[in-house]
Write an enzyme that holds these catalytic residues in place. Structure first.
Site, PDB file in Angstrom:
ATOM      1  NE  ARG A   1     -12.573  17.794   5.413  1.00 11.93           N
ATOM      2  CZ  ARG A   1     -11.620  18.695   5.620  1.00 11.93           C
ATOM      3  NH1 ARG A   1     -11.898  19.823   6.264  1.00 11.93           N
ATOM      4  NH2 ARG A   1     -10.389  18.470   5.199  1.00 11.93           N
TER       5      ARG A   1
ATOM      6  NE  ARG B   1       8.344   0.433   4.324  1.00 11.12           N
ATOM      7  CZ  ARG B   1       9.309  -0.358   3.881  1.00 11.12           C
ATOM      8  NH1 ARG B   1      10.123  -0.959   4.732  1.00 11.12           N
ATOM      9  NH2 ARG B   1       9.477  -0.562   2.597  1.00 11.12           N
TER      10      ARG B   1
ATOM     11  NE  ARG C   1       0.668  -3.301   6.259  1.00 12.69           N
ATOM     12  CZ  ARG C   1       1.635  -3.884   6.935  1.00 12.69           C
ATOM     13  NH1 ARG C   1       1.430  -5.075   7.481  1.00 12.69           N
ATOM     14  NH2 ARG C   1       2.802  -3.297   7.084  1.00 12.69           N
TER      15      ARG C   1
ATOM     16  CB  ILE D   1      -0.974   0.025   1.191  1.00  6.10           C
ATOM     17  CG1 ILE D   1      -0.226   0.211   2.515  1.00  6.10           C
ATOM     18  CG2 ILE D   1      -1.844  -1.221   1.221  1.00  6.10           C
ATOM     19  CD1 ILE D   1      -1.143   0.523   3.697  1.00  6.10           C
ATOM     20  CG  ASP D   2       4.158   1.384   2.500  1.00  5.04           C
ATOM     21  OD1 ASP D   2       3.128   1.730   3.117  1.00  5.04           O
ATOM     22  OD2 ASP D   2       5.024   0.643   2.984  1.00  5.04           O
TER      23      ASP D   2
ATOM     24  CB  ILE E   1      -7.891   0.023   9.695  1.00  5.41           C
ATOM     25  CG1 ILE E   1      -9.296  -0.169   9.142  1.00  5.41           C
ATOM     26  CG2 ILE E   1      -7.447   1.478   9.538  1.00  5.41           C
ATOM     27  CD1 ILE E   1     -10.352   0.622   9.874  1.00  5.41           C
TER      28      ILE E   1
ATOM     29  N   GLY F   1      -9.182  16.706   1.188  1.00  5.85           N
ATOM     30  CA  GLY F   1      -9.217  18.143   1.452  1.00  5.85           C
ATOM     31  C   GLY F   1      -8.485  18.558   2.711  1.00  5.85           C
ATOM     32  CB  CYS F   2      -5.600  17.128   4.558  1.00  2.00           C
ATOM     33  SG  CYS F   2      -6.296  15.527   4.973  1.00  2.00           S
TER      34      CYS F   2
ATOM     35  CG  MET G   1       0.391   2.311   7.564  1.00  7.70           C
ATOM     36  SD  MET G   1      -0.025   0.576   7.240  1.00  7.70           S
ATOM     37  CE  MET G   1       0.066  -0.083   8.899  1.00  7.70           C
TER      38      MET G   1
END
EC number: 2.7.1.11
Length: 320
Positions: free
Chosen positions: A155, A172, A253, A127-128, A251, A186-187, A170
């Protein structure tokens, strides 16, 4: 001439690994090859835990998260005598090649087996999204959806309480998942390992937002950069705004792979068989500009560079 191959998953699991195994198995059987699944990655290879697979072995697997073959960390595989046992186990069963699905650590194992004369094909499963030679890895987009859903929920509660929320993602040493999730969610602020981090600068940016009338904010940060609970305390002290940290953890993954990851994994799995039948070994598969490609696995690990998506960060900053 390739007649028998093995397939394993190694390292951290990622949504779409089962779809990749299915792609490898079905394509191999279509070409008249025999295929063996290895349980628990390189550990199972060393312990000779393999099973012959057929079409029904991978039925109803395309939609399942995780990996039905299992995965395990096995740092002892760095030792040459351990790898030699693994090679002997594969030769004992008549295997001619191995398909490895996993991240950079898994690729390193495949590289070392290749250097010892046993051909391997690597598929990027993590997922990285931190693998060289590919735009995207199997599992990235599903994890992205999971993270964005969490940000959306944060949010809701942050806006209700005029709170600052920190969400740890996640990745790394790669900020791709954080960047993509921050844009899609939208962070207001993004912290990734590729860019030098100063908590003072972050607080100043948050204060500037408050001065403009911002009543709540979300900070997306990649794991291992700092202790997010301590960062939350610092931000709250400096801004006088309630601040909470959320660590999404494993969660990210899990879950059924999304359509893109199912397609990507299936294509890459079938492509691995094509490469082996063409006589290729010691290669890793990628997708670049929506086309499947393959690279020398040694070059991919030792020489290739993975560019930082600076344009994504620039875009995100324009949207703060």
């Amino acid at each position: 001439m390739i007649k028998k191959i093995g397939v394993l998953t190694s390292g951290g699991d990622a949504p779409g690994m089962n779809a990749a195994i299915r792609g490898v198995v079905r394509a191999a059987l279509t070409e008249g090859l025999e295929i063996f699944g290895v349980y628990d990655g390189y550990l199972g290879l060393y312990e000779d835990r393999m099973v012959q697979l057929d079409r029904y072995s991978v039925s109803d697997m395309i939609n399942r998260g995780g990996t039905f073959l299992g995965s395990a960390r096995f740092p002892e595989f760095r030792e040459e005598h351990i790898r030699q046992v693994a090679i002997e186990n594969m030769k004992k069963r008549g295997l001619d090649a191995l398909v490895v699905i996993g991240g950079d650590g898994s690729y390193m194992g495949a590289k070392r087996l290749t250097e010892m004369g046993f051909p391997c094909i690597g598929l990027p499963g993590t997922i990285d999204n931190d693998i060289k030679g590919t735009d995207y890895t199997i599992g990235f987009f599903t994890a992205l959806g999971t993270v964005v859903e969490a940000i959306d929920r944060l949010r809701d509660t942050s806006s209700s309480h005029q709170r600052i929320s920190i969400v740890e993602v996640m990745g790394r040493y790669c900020g791709d998942l954080t960047l993509a999730a921050a844009i899609a969610g939208g962070c207001e602020f993004i912290v990734v390992p590729e860019v030098e981090f100063s908590r003072e600068d972050l607080v100043n940016e948050i204060k500037a937002g408050i001065a403009k009338g911002k009543k709540h904010a979300i900070v997306a940060i990649t794991e291992h950069i700092c202790d997010v609970d301590e960062l939350a305390k610092y931000i709250e002290t400096e801004t006088k705004r309630e601040t909470r940290a959320t660590v999404l953890g494993h969660i990210q993954r899990g879950g059924s792979p999304g359509p893109y990851d199912r397609i990507l994994a299936s294509r890459m799995g079938a492509y691995a068989i094509d490469l082996l039948l063409q006589g290729h070994g010691g290669r890793c598969v990628g997708i670049q500009n929506e086309k499947l490609v393959h690279h020398d696995i040694v070059d991919a690990i030792e020489s290739m560079k993975r560019p930082f998506k600076g344009d994504w960060l620039d875009c995100a900053k324009k949207l703060y």
